[in-house]
Write a protein that holds these residues in place. Structure first.
Motif, PDB file in Angstrom:
ATOM      1  N   VAL A  84       0.846  -1.193   0.000  1.00 40.40           N
ATOM      2  CA  VAL A  84       0.000   0.000   0.000  1.00 40.40           C
ATOM      3  C   VAL A  84       0.878   1.239   0.000  1.00 40.40           C
ATOM      4  CG1 VAL A  84      -1.831   1.274   1.181  1.00 40.40           C
ATOM      5  CG2 VAL A  84      -1.781  -1.246   1.295  1.00 40.40           C
ATOM      6  N   ALA A  85       0.762   2.032  -1.053  1.00 43.14           N
ATOM      7  CA  ALA A  85       1.415   3.339  -1.086  1.00 43.14           C
ATOM      8  C   ALA A  85       0.462   4.323  -0.433  1.00 43.14           C
ATOM      9  CB  ALA A  85       1.706   3.746  -2.528  1.00 43.14           C
ATOM     10  N   THR A  86       0.925   4.997   0.588  1.00 41.39           N
ATOM     11  CA  THR A  86       0.036   5.855   1.360  1.00 41.39           C
ATOM     12  C   THR A  86      -0.118   7.230   0.697  1.00 41.39           C
ATOM     13  OG1 THR A  86       1.699   6.908   2.775  1.00 41.39           O
ATOM     14  CG2 THR A  86       0.919   4.713   3.428  1.00 41.39           C
ATOM     15  N   ARG A  87      -0.965   8.026   1.292  1.00 41.37           N
ATOM     16  CA  ARG A  87      -1.124   9.424   0.890  1.00 41.37           C
ATOM     17  C   ARG A  87      -0.930  10.255   2.161  1.00 41.37           C
ATOM     18  NH1 ARG A  87      -5.491  13.234   0.174  1.00 41.37           N
ATOM     19  NH2 ARG A  87      -4.978  14.695  -1.504  1.00 41.37           N
ATOM     20  N   PRO A  88       0.307  10.695   2.426  1.00 40.55           N
ATOM     21  CA  PRO A  88       0.599  11.342   3.701  1.00 40.55           C
ATOM     22  C   PRO A  88      -0.319  12.522   4.014  1.00 40.55           C
ATOM     23  CG  PRO A  88       2.629  10.805   2.585  1.00 40.55           C
ATOM     24  CD  PRO A  88       1.518  10.540   1.607  1.00 40.55           C
ATOM     25  N   GLY A  89      -0.568  12.684   5.304  1.00 39.78           N
ATOM     26  CA  GLY A  89      -1.458  13.752   5.735  1.00 39.78           C
ATOM     27  C   GLY A  89      -0.885  15.136   5.536  1.00 39.78           C
ATOM     28  N   ALA A  90       0.439  15.257   5.549  1.00 37.91           N
ATOM     29  CA  ALA A  90       1.092  16.539   5.269  1.00 37.91           C
ATOM     30  C   ALA A  90       1.328  16.632   3.767  1.00 37.91           C
ATOM     31  CB  ALA A  90       2.404  16.640   6.030  1.00 37.91           C
ATOM     32  N   PRO A 120     -10.154  11.486  -1.041  1.00 39.39           N
ATOM     33  CA  PRO A 120      -9.813  12.329   0.120  1.00 39.39           C
ATOM     34  C   PRO A 120      -9.075  11.602   1.235  1.00 39.39           C
ATOM     35  CG  PRO A 120     -12.057  11.581   0.347  1.00 39.39           C
ATOM     36  CD  PRO A 120     -11.555  11.004  -0.960  1.00 39.39           C
ATOM     37  N   ALA A 121      -8.646  10.362   0.990  1.00 38.58           N
ATOM     38  CA  ALA A 121      -7.962   9.607   2.035  1.00 38.58           C
ATOM     39  C   ALA A 121      -6.591  10.198   2.338  1.00 38.58           C
ATOM     40  CB  ALA A 121      -7.803   8.153   1.595  1.00 38.58           C
ATOM     41  N   ALA A 136      -3.699  -2.408  13.946  1.00 37.99           N
ATOM     42  CA  ALA A 136      -4.256  -1.227  14.605  1.00 37.99           C
ATOM     43  C   ALA A 136      -3.922  -0.008  13.755  1.00 37.99           C
ATOM     44  CB  ALA A 136      -3.683  -1.075  16.012  1.00 37.99           C
ATOM     45  N   ILE A 137      -4.941   0.765  13.408  1.00 38.86           N
ATOM     46  CA  ILE A 137      -4.779   1.926  12.535  1.00 38.86           C
ATOM     47  C   ILE A 137      -5.183   3.170  13.314  1.00 38.86           C
ATOM     48  CG2 ILE A 137      -5.382   2.957  10.317  1.00 38.86           C
ATOM     49  CD1 ILE A 137      -6.436   0.119   9.513  1.00 38.86           C
ATOM     50  N   GLY A 138      -4.243   4.036  13.563  1.00 45.03           N
ATOM     51  CA  GLY A 138      -4.542   5.261  14.291  1.00 45.03           C
ATOM     52  C   GLY A 138      -5.239   6.280  13.411  1.00 45.03           C
ATOM     53  N   VAL A 139      -6.271   6.884  13.944  1.00 46.70           N
ATOM     54  CA  VAL A 139      -6.941   8.012  13.286  1.00 46.70           C
ATOM     55  C   VAL A 139      -6.414   9.257  13.986  1.00 46.70           C
ATOM     56  CG1 VAL A 139      -9.135   9.090  12.687  1.00 46.70           C
ATOM     57  CG2 VAL A 139      -8.959   6.589  12.784  1.00 46.70           C
ATOM     58  N   SER A 140      -5.606  10.025  13.267  1.00 47.57           N
ATOM     59  CA  SER A 140      -4.822  11.087  13.886  1.00 47.57           C
ATOM     60  C   SER A 140      -4.913  12.362  13.063  1.00 47.57           C
ATOM     61  CB  SER A 140      -3.349  10.643  13.972  1.00 47.57           C
ATOM     62  OG  SER A 140      -2.779  10.613  12.677  1.00 47.57           O
ATOM     63  N   ARG A 142      -2.759  13.139  10.988  1.00 48.47           N
ATOM     64  CA  ARG A 142      -2.183  12.810   9.686  1.00 48.47           C
ATOM     65  C   ARG A 142      -2.985  11.738   8.934  1.00 48.47           C
ATOM     66  NH1 ARG A 142       3.372  14.183   9.583  1.00 48.47           N
ATOM     67  NH2 ARG A 142       3.584  16.167  10.693  1.00 48.47           N
ATOM     68  N   THR A 143      -3.704  10.910   9.673  1.00 45.08           N
ATOM     69  CA  THR A 143      -4.487   9.831   9.069  1.00 45.08           C
ATOM     70  C   THR A 143      -5.960  10.079   9.338  1.00 45.08           C
ATOM     71  OG1 THR A 143      -2.703   8.205   9.331  1.00 45.08           O
ATOM     72  CG2 THR A 143      -4.936   7.338   9.108  1.00 45.08           C
ATOM     73  N   ASN A 144      -6.740  10.308   8.274  1.00 39.56           N
ATOM     74  CA  ASN A 144      -8.164  10.584   8.481  1.00 39.56           C
ATOM     75  C   ASN A 144      -8.981   9.296   8.411  1.00 39.56           C
ATOM     76  OD1 ASN A 144      -8.452  10.036   5.710  1.00 39.56           O
ATOM     77  ND2 ASN A 144      -8.629  12.201   5.134  1.00 39.56           N
TER      78      ASN A 144
END
Length: 273
Positions: A84-90, A120-121, A136-140, A142-144
């Motif tokens: 999984v290539a992420t989409r950083p929050g910053a 919009p992820a 465990a996935i943190g909702v923070s 940076r991560t919506n």
């Protein structure tokens, strides 16, 4: 398993951070610490694939945030079936993804599914900890919820049980709690509170052990188990002692410059199964 690393460049002095000493980040000292870190990984028998430093991207050394790979949950240590290539929050960190993903594609099997998160992820993989068949996935900040939810969908296809956990007061979930082994986590009270808020099955007593650290050793809540060793930031004697008492072979490393950038050993590697 291999890991991808990337040494810090000159831009590292501008790394995103809320640490009180962030203004004193020294890229030269950080490169020396990173080189010693990589040498310790190789000494432990870890295969390391390295990208060149990027002098335009301040946080590019924190490769873990932009890529997550997983084997099947019932085949721990097997080849990756999901990347999984992420989409950083910053937004400024999103250009980091392409180089790490390109290298990962060359390391995984052609059959590995590659997924890229889209607007919009948002998701930083520093908000993700994997232990056994749990994710465990943190909702923070940076991560919506869209990013966490999309990752939850993806990891289910590989047989994992995802849990969404609220993260408040820290950058990422992994700055509060990390994995020592599938049945043992280490962190501070706030990290375990975050996990517990995700539900009773995230880290049930009797199944998942806990090493609870004092808040003044929070930097040691971020540890990296690799090559039969657990890599820990130096200067946290109680954490090191607790890990040794749990039967772990502890390697303490000077990572002060990365601590100033709100990072730790897990942040510096992207695992590729």
């Amino acid at each position: 398993m291999k890991v991808i690393v990337r040494p810090p460049g000159q831009a590292f002095r501008r790394a995103l951070s809320e640490h009180p000493d962030r203004a004193s980040i020294d890229p030269g000292a950080a490169r020396r610490e990173h080189a010693a870190f990589v040498a310790a990984l190789r000494e432990a028998g870890v295969e390391v694939a390295s990208l060149p430093a990027d002098d335009e991207l301040p946080d590019a050394c924190f490769v873990s945030d932009v890529l997550l790979t997983l084997p099947r949950a019932d085949e721990p240590g097997g080849r990756a079936v999901l990347a999984v290539a992420t989409r950083p929050g910053a937004p400024g960190r999103r250009p980091e993804v392409a180089a790490v993903l390109a290298l990962a594609r060359s390391l995984v099997e052609p059959s590995c599914r590659v997924a890229e998160l889209r607007d919009p992820a948002t998701l930083d993989a520093g908000d993700v900890i994997v232990y056994g068949d749990r994710v465990a996935i943190g909702v923070s900040g940076r991560t919506n919820r869209e990013g966490a939810g999309r990752l939850a969908e993806l990891v289910r296809t590989a047989g994992y049980r995802p849990f969404l956990c609220p993260v408040e007061g820290r950058l990422h979930l992994a700055t509060w709690v990390t994995v020592v082994r599938p049945d043992l986590l280490v962190g501070v009270a706030g990290g375990f509170a975050s996990l517990d808020a995700g539900g009773p099955d995230v880290a049930p007593a009797g199944e998942i052990g806990r090493i609870v650290l004092p808040d003044d050793e929070v930097v040691a809540a971020n540890v990296l188990p690799l090559g039969g060793r657990v890599f820990v930031p130096a200067g946290c004697p109680r954490a090191a002692a607790a890990l040794r008492a749990a039967g772990e072979r502890v390697v303490e490393l000077e990572l002060d410059e990365f601590t100033k950038a709100d990072g730790g050993p897990t942040c510096l590697v992207a695992h590729v199964f």
